[in-house]
Design a protein around this motif. Structure first.
Motif, mmCIF file in Angstrom:
data_model
loop_
_atom_site.group_PDB
_atom_site.id
_atom_site.type_symbol
_atom_site.label_atom_id
_atom_site.label_comp_id
_atom_site.label_asym_id
_atom_site.label_seq_id
_atom_site.Cartn_x
_atom_site.Cartn_y
_atom_site.Cartn_z
ATOM 1 N N ASP A 103 -0.664 -4.896 -4.373
ATOM 2 C CA ASP A 103 -2.088 -4.679 -4.117
ATOM 3 C C ASP A 103 -2.784 -3.887 -5.227
ATOM 4 O O ASP A 103 -3.896 -3.409 -5.048
ATOM 5 N N ASP B 95 3.738 -2.230 -6.029
ATOM 6 C CA ASP B 95 3.041 -2.892 -4.922
ATOM 7 C C ASP B 95 2.173 -3.994 -5.500
ATOM 8 O O ASP B 95 1.642 -3.856 -6.598
ATOM 9 N N GLN C 98 -2.285 -0.969 -6.233
ATOM 10 C CA GLN C 98 -2.434 0.478 -6.017
ATOM 11 C C GLN C 98 -1.580 1.255 -7.006
ATOM 12 O O GLN C 98 -1.764 2.450 -7.182
HETATM 13 MG MG MG Z 1 -0.765 -0.563 -0.710
#
Ligand code: MG
Ligand code: UDP
Length: 340
Positions: free
Chosen positions: A101, A99, A103
């Motif tokens: 982001d 991902d 994460q």
């Molecule tokens: Mg995420």
């Protein structure tokens, strides 16, 4: 034998992520500096409406020591389709879906690569140990999902608390390409090929920036997709329920008839009506079950999945068949565990 020269692709689906792309790339450069020459980032722009694609193009133009590529989809197809595009197109020794982001902690990539390269494990997946970031509700529903999925799916089991974050050897990628269904429950598809695998525990941090694109309604549909594409039990269970109800109905019917014969008629028509209702109900359930049996098989066939995956060929035959990954009429074989 450990691999010396290899390329690992980080495949990163992106949908309206202008807030996170640059942080992602700079974090990768910083935390994975030891492996940078063996890495590439392949972004898949999943029809973003913001400046995500333009940002990635700028990063490509800037030409750093890290190889960056972009696969741009024509519209938003969803994360699963975006990952599928990258898996079909990349041509490297291993891939890691990630991902954007952050994460999926980048430092874990080093551990994944080490296990794949030095221990020769083909499939290294991250397992979230601490879900304290999630709400109680999310933890309960996801726990329930893994339980139900693994009970219903009789061959393919997915490890609980593993997301898409994992390293897959080329062999697994080649095999996943043969799973042609359009309903793509990736965790199930990634587990389907088999091969050697190992889980690595990690803590999942919150998103660095931007917003999650998931909500409960999407998660519910996602869970349904997963269960329905890997099990036809919900469809077929009705024949058993029908048979069970039928049996009970039959016993009850006999009892009503005997009772009517012995103690006479209490309510006129009761015995005959009950008998008809119970009997027809059971017959209907059984017929739905039979339809389910056929439908279940049709849905299996419609997926056109390969029938087998041969991991290795040894002996005289190995000298007579073409090397590498070969697609056969209904399966795939790998000549040998190449990089070991
Ligand atoms: Mg995420
Ligand atoms: N994503 C995508 N297409 C979509 C939705 C999401 O490519 O339609 C990407 C998104 O950009 C991110 C990843 O999928 O890189 C995970 O999304 P998100 O963080 O929203 O999901 P969560 O981590 O909350 O499950």
């Amino acid at each position: 034998m450990a691999k010396a020269n290899y390329l690992v692709s980080l495949i990163v689906p992106v949908y309206n992520e202008e807030a996170t792309i640059e942080i992602f790339v700079s974090t990768i450069k910083k935390k994975l500096s030891a492996e940078l020459s063996h890495l590439e980032i392949v972004f898949v722009d999943d029809g973003s409406k913001d400046s995500s694609a333009a940002l990635i193009e700028e990063l490509i133009a800037a030409q750093s020591e890290l190889k960056i590529s972009l696969i741009k989809l024509s519209r938003n197809f969803g994360k699963e389709a975006a990952m599928t595009a990258a898996l079909d197109i990349v041509n490297s020794d291993a891939v890691i879906p990630m991902d954007v982001d952050l994460q999926d902690p980048p430092e874990l990539v080093l551990e994944f690569i080490r296990i794949w390269r030095d221990e020769g494990i083909d499939h290294v997946y991250g397992v979230r140990v601490d879900r304290s970031q999630d709400t109680e509700m999310k933890r309960m529903t996801s726990g329930g999902f893994y339980f139900v999925f693994n009970r219903l799916s009789n061959k393919v089991k997915i490890p609980a608390n593993a997301g898409d974050f994992r390293l897959m050897d080329r062999k697994i990628v080649e095999t996943v390409r043969l799973l042609h269904e359009s309903n793509r429950f990736m965790k199930g598809l990634f587990a389907w090929p088999g091969f050697s695998s190992k889980g690595v525990p990690y803590q999942r941090p919150p998103r660095v920036a931007g917003n999650s694109k998931w909500n409960y309604w999407k998660l519910w549909n996602f869970a349904l997709d997963g269960i329905v594409s890997f099990s036809s039990l919900p469809l077929r269970v009705w024949s058993y329920i029908g048979a069970g109800v039928g049996l009970l109905a039959f016993v009850y019917m006999c009892w009503i008839i005997i009772e009517t014969m012995i103690s006479g008629i209490d309510v006129p028509g009761y015995a005959s009506t009950m008998c008809a209702v119970l009997f027809l109900g059971a017959v209907q359930l059984i017929s739905i079950g039979i339809l389910g049996e056929y439908l279940g098989r049709i849905s299996e066939e419609a997926k056109h999945r390969p029938v087998y995956v041969a991991q290795q060929i040894k002996g005289d035959l190995a000298k007579r068949v073409p090397p590498g990954a070969q697609h056969t009429a209904s399966g795939i074989y790998f000549m040998q565990d190449d990089n070991k």
